[in-house]
Design a protein around this motif. Structure first.
Motif, PDB file in Angstrom:
ATOM      1  N   LYS A  58      47.123  40.763  37.978  1.00  0.00           N
ATOM      2  CA  LYS A  58      48.444  41.290  38.338  1.00  0.00           C
ATOM      3  C   LYS A  58      49.469  40.185  38.601  1.00  0.00           C
ATOM      4  O   LYS A  58      50.605  40.253  38.148  1.00  0.00           O
ATOM      5  CB  LYS A  58      48.328  42.183  39.575  1.00  0.00           C
ATOM      6  N   LYS A  59      49.062  39.156  39.327  1.00  0.00           N
ATOM      7  CA  LYS A  59      49.989  38.092  39.699  1.00  0.00           C
ATOM      8  C   LYS A  59      50.306  37.160  38.530  1.00  0.00           C
ATOM      9  O   LYS A  59      51.459  36.839  38.264  1.00  0.00           O
ATOM     10  CB  LYS A  59      49.400  37.290  40.857  1.00  0.00           C
ATOM     11  N   TYR A  60      49.276  36.725  37.817  1.00  0.00           N
ATOM     12  CA  TYR A  60      49.462  35.738  36.748  1.00  0.00           C
ATOM     13  C   TYR A  60      49.737  36.350  35.379  1.00  0.00           C
ATOM     14  O   TYR A  60      50.091  35.630  34.442  1.00  0.00           O
ATOM     15  CB  TYR A  60      48.225  34.827  36.646  1.00  0.00           C
ATOM     16  N   LYS A  61      49.531  37.667  35.256  1.00  0.00           N
ATOM     17  CA  LYS A  61      49.737  38.371  33.975  1.00  0.00           C
ATOM     18  C   LYS A  61      48.868  37.791  32.859  1.00  0.00           C
ATOM     19  O   LYS A  61      49.268  37.741  31.706  1.00  0.00           O
ATOM     20  CB  LYS A  61      51.217  38.352  33.552  1.00  0.00           C
ATOM     21  N   GLN A  62      47.670  37.312  33.226  1.00  0.00           N
ATOM     22  CA  GLN A  62      46.739  36.734  32.255  1.00  0.00           C
ATOM     23  C   GLN A  62      45.506  37.618  32.142  1.00  0.00           C
ATOM     24  O   GLN A  62      45.030  38.159  33.152  1.00  0.00           O
ATOM     25  CB  GLN A  62      46.304  35.331  32.686  1.00  0.00           C
ATOM     26  N   PRO A  63      44.968  37.753  30.936  1.00  0.00           N
ATOM     27  CA  PRO A  63      43.731  38.511  30.775  1.00  0.00           C
ATOM     28  C   PRO A  63      42.564  37.731  31.379  1.00  0.00           C
ATOM     29  O   PRO A  63      42.622  36.505  31.471  1.00  0.00           O
ATOM     30  CB  PRO A  63      43.597  38.636  29.255  1.00  0.00           C
ATOM     31  N   TYR A  64      41.541  38.471  31.787  1.00  0.00           N
ATOM     32  CA  TYR A  64      40.362  37.801  32.330  1.00  0.00           C
ATOM     33  C   TYR A  64      39.100  38.620  32.121  1.00  0.00           C
ATOM     34  O   TYR A  64      39.164  39.820  31.869  1.00  0.00           O
ATOM     35  CB  TYR A  64      40.537  37.452  33.806  1.00  0.00           C
ATOM     36  N   LEU A  78      35.562  29.507  37.249  1.00  0.00           N
ATOM     37  CA  LEU A  78      35.504  30.873  37.775  1.00  0.00           C
ATOM     38  C   LEU A  78      36.218  30.921  39.122  1.00  0.00           C
ATOM     39  O   LEU A  78      36.032  30.044  39.965  1.00  0.00           O
ATOM     40  CB  LEU A  78      34.053  31.338  37.929  1.00  0.00           C
ATOM     41  N   ILE A  79      37.012  31.937  39.310  1.00  0.00           N
ATOM     42  CA  ILE A  79      37.845  32.060  40.511  1.00  0.00           C
ATOM     43  C   ILE A  79      37.360  33.253  41.336  1.00  0.00           C
ATOM     44  O   ILE A  79      37.176  34.348  40.812  1.00  0.00           O
ATOM     45  CB  ILE A  79      39.322  32.283  40.104  1.00  0.00           C
ATOM     46  N   GLN A  80      37.206  33.053  42.642  1.00  0.00           N
ATOM     47  CA  GLN A  80      36.735  34.128  43.515  1.00  0.00           C
ATOM     48  C   GLN A  80      37.878  34.912  44.137  1.00  0.00           C
ATOM     49  O   GLN A  80      37.785  36.115  44.304  1.00  0.00           O
ATOM     50  CB  GLN A  80      35.834  33.580  44.611  1.00  0.00           C
ATOM     51  N   GLU A  81      38.945  34.246  44.516  1.00  0.00           N
ATOM     52  CA  GLU A  81      40.071  34.845  45.251  1.00  0.00           C
ATOM     53  C   GLU A  81      39.518  35.569  46.478  1.00  0.00           C
ATOM     54  O   GLU A  81      38.678  35.029  47.177  1.00  0.00           O
ATOM     55  CB  GLU A  81      40.891  35.753  44.327  1.00  0.00           C
ATOM     56  N   ALA A  82      39.980  36.798  46.743  1.00  0.00           N
ATOM     57  CA  ALA A  82      39.559  37.511  47.959  1.00  0.00           C
ATOM     58  C   ALA A  82      38.358  38.426  47.704  1.00  0.00           C
ATOM     59  O   ALA A  82      38.064  39.290  48.510  1.00  0.00           O
ATOM     60  CB  ALA A  82      40.727  38.325  48.498  1.00  0.00           C
ATOM     61  N   LYS A  87      33.676  37.200  40.522  1.00  0.00           N
ATOM     62  CA  LYS A  87      34.529  36.066  40.171  1.00  0.00           C
ATOM     63  C   LYS A  87      35.142  36.375  38.815  1.00  0.00           C
ATOM     64  O   LYS A  87      34.581  37.154  38.046  1.00  0.00           O
ATOM     65  CB  LYS A  87      33.723  34.759  40.093  1.00  0.00           C
ATOM     66  N   ILE A  88      36.288  35.751  38.557  1.00  0.00           N
ATOM     67  CA  ILE A  88      36.967  36.005  37.297  1.00  0.00           C
ATOM     68  C   ILE A  88      37.174  34.712  36.509  1.00  0.00           C
ATOM     69  O   ILE A  88      37.207  33.617  37.080  1.00  0.00           O
ATOM     70  CB  ILE A  88      38.323  36.717  37.504  1.00  0.00           C
ATOM     71  N   MET A  89      37.300  34.888  35.212  1.00  0.00           N
ATOM     72  CA  MET A  89      37.589  33.778  34.305  1.00  0.00           C
ATOM     73  C   MET A  89      38.898  34.114  33.603  1.00  0.00           C
ATOM     74  O   MET A  89      38.937  35.011  32.751  1.00  0.00           O
ATOM     75  CB  MET A  89      36.448  33.626  33.298  1.00  0.00           C
ATOM     76  N   LEU A  90      39.976  33.438  34.020  1.00  0.00           N
ATOM     77  CA  LEU A  90      41.307  33.676  33.451  1.00  0.00           C
ATOM     78  C   LEU A  90      41.453  33.002  32.090  1.00  0.00           C
ATOM     79  O   LEU A  90      40.871  31.935  31.855  1.00  0.00           O
ATOM     80  CB  LEU A  90      42.393  33.109  34.369  1.00  0.00           C
TER      81      LEU A  90
END
Length: 120
Positions: A58-64, A78-82, A87-90
């Motif tokens: 939502k924030k970066y408007k990038q697929p993941y 890989l990003i965990q955020e909250a 985890k996500i891979m942008l």
């Protein structure tokens, strides 16, 4: 399957193309991967257990790719955020997909299920 197809058709380029490529890459990793629509998102399951999904940040408007059991992974990309578990891979829409990284992460996710660490 129509709703699942509609998900991809409703996306705008270049995200649509990225999602379609990711779908193909993920499905080629194992013959037991199924593709379903859950919570309005395309999920990929191994023997009925969800292991990853596609979405747009939502924030970066990038697929993941979201890795359901990402907490087991230490890859720096890989990003965990909250999130406590996932985890996500942008993906940058202006760059080629990092095929080797994607395949490695998908195989690692599948291996969690195949090894019995995550119950199937």
């Amino acid at each position: 399957m129509k709703q699942l197809d509609d998900f991809y058709l409703k996306q705008e380029e270049p995200i649509k193309g990225i999602f379609l490529a990711l779908k193909e890459i993920i499905q080629k990793q194992d013959s037991e991967i199924t593709h379903v629509l859950k919570y309005g998102m395309p999920f990929f399951c191994y023997k009925g257990k969800m292991f990853c999904y596609l979405w747009t940040h939502k924030k970066y408007k990038q697929p993941y790719i979201g890795i359901v059991e990402g907490k087991h992974f230490d890859e720096p990309f890989l990003i965990q955020e909250a999130r406590s578990r996932m985890k996500i891979m942008l993906f940058d829409t202006n760059e080629d997909l990092p095929l080797e990284q994607i395949e490695t992460v998908v195989q690692k996710a599948l291996n969690l299920y195949k090894s019995g660490i995550i119950k199937v």
